[in-house]
Design a protein around this motif. Structure first.
Motif, short mmCIF file in Angstrom:
data_model
loop_
_atom_site.label_atom_id
_atom_site.label_comp_id
_atom_site.label_asym_id
_atom_site.label_seq_id
_atom_site.Cartn_x
_atom_site.Cartn_y
_atom_site.Cartn_z
N ARG A 21 68.98 -6.96 39.70
CA ARG A 21 67.97 -6.57 40.70
C ARG A 21 67.45 -7.78 41.45
O ARG A 21 67.35 -7.77 42.68
CB ARG A 21 66.80 -5.84 40.02
N ASN A 22 67.10 -8.85 40.72
CA ASN A 22 66.55 -10.05 41.35
C ASN A 22 67.55 -10.75 42.25
O ASN A 22 67.19 -11.26 43.32
CB ASN A 22 66.02 -11.00 40.28
N TYR A 25 67.94 -8.70 45.51
CA TYR A 25 66.74 -8.86 46.33
C TYR A 25 66.72 -10.23 47.00
O TYR A 25 66.45 -10.35 48.20
CB TYR A 25 65.50 -8.63 45.47
N ARG A 39 60.71 -4.23 48.53
CA ARG A 39 61.60 -4.16 47.36
C ARG A 39 61.59 -2.74 46.81
O ARG A 39 60.61 -2.31 46.20
CB ARG A 39 61.14 -5.17 46.32
N ILE A 41 64.36 -0.71 44.60
CA ILE A 41 65.64 -0.84 43.90
C ILE A 41 65.68 0.16 42.76
O ILE A 41 64.79 0.18 41.92
CB ILE A 41 65.83 -2.28 43.36
N VAL A 43 68.11 1.67 39.59
CA VAL A 43 69.25 1.36 38.73
C VAL A 43 69.69 2.64 38.04
O VAL A 43 68.87 3.36 37.46
CB VAL A 43 68.89 0.28 37.69
#
Length: 126
Positions: A21-22, A25, A39, A41, A43
C-alpha cells in the motif's frame, strides 16, 4: 482521486500488505502528482482457487507472489507519466516488501473528472 484496488493471494503478513500500500501511494505521489492525503486503497486477498493468472503471458515469468494493482484515476496523465509510474512502482515494491518486478501487474482505468464523488453527494471535480 485515484482509487486503488490491490489483489493478491491470501497469507501475506500485515507488514507485507502495508509495504505494498505504501509503495503504491508513494509512486502515485512521485509520478502522478497525487496530493498528500488523497489515499483510497483497498486490498483484496484471495485463496489459491480464486486467484487465476497465466504464469508466462508475454514471456514474463510470474510466481504465486503476483500482485495485481488496478487504479481508477482521472484521464489526465501523459504516456510518459504512466511509464514513470509503472517503473517507480516496480522499484519501490522490489525494495519493500521485496516483490520481483515480474510479479507486479498494474492496470489503469481512466475516467473523466466528473465521474467522482468523494462524499456529500457532490461531484467535487465537475
Amino acid at each position: 482521486m485515484p482509487l486503488v484496488r490491490i489483489s493478491l493471494r491470501r497469507g501475506k503478513s500485515t507488514q507485507h500488505i502495508a509495504a505494498i500500500r505504501n509503495s503504491i501511494y508513494r509512486a502515485m505521489i512521485e509520478s502522478f502528482n497525487v496530493p498528500h492525503n488523497d489515499r483510497f486503497i483497498l486490498v483484496h486477498q484471495h485463496d489459491a482457487e480464486e486467484f487465476d493468472y497465466d504464469p508466462n503471458y508475454l514471456d514474463i515469468a510470474r510466481s504465486d507472489d503476483l500482485v495485481i494493482i488496478q487504479i481508477a484515476c482521472n484521464n489526465t496523465r501523459t504516456v510518459e507519466q504512466k511509464q514513470a509510474f509503472y517503473r517507480r512502482a516496480a522499484e519501490l515494491l522490489s525494495a519493500d516488501p521485496g516483490l520481483r518486478p515480474q510479479d507486479v501487474f498494474i492496470n489503469l482505468l481512466e475516467t473523466a473528472k466528473e465521474n467522482w464523488s468523494f462524499g456529500n453527494g457532490i461531484a467535487q471535480y465537475a
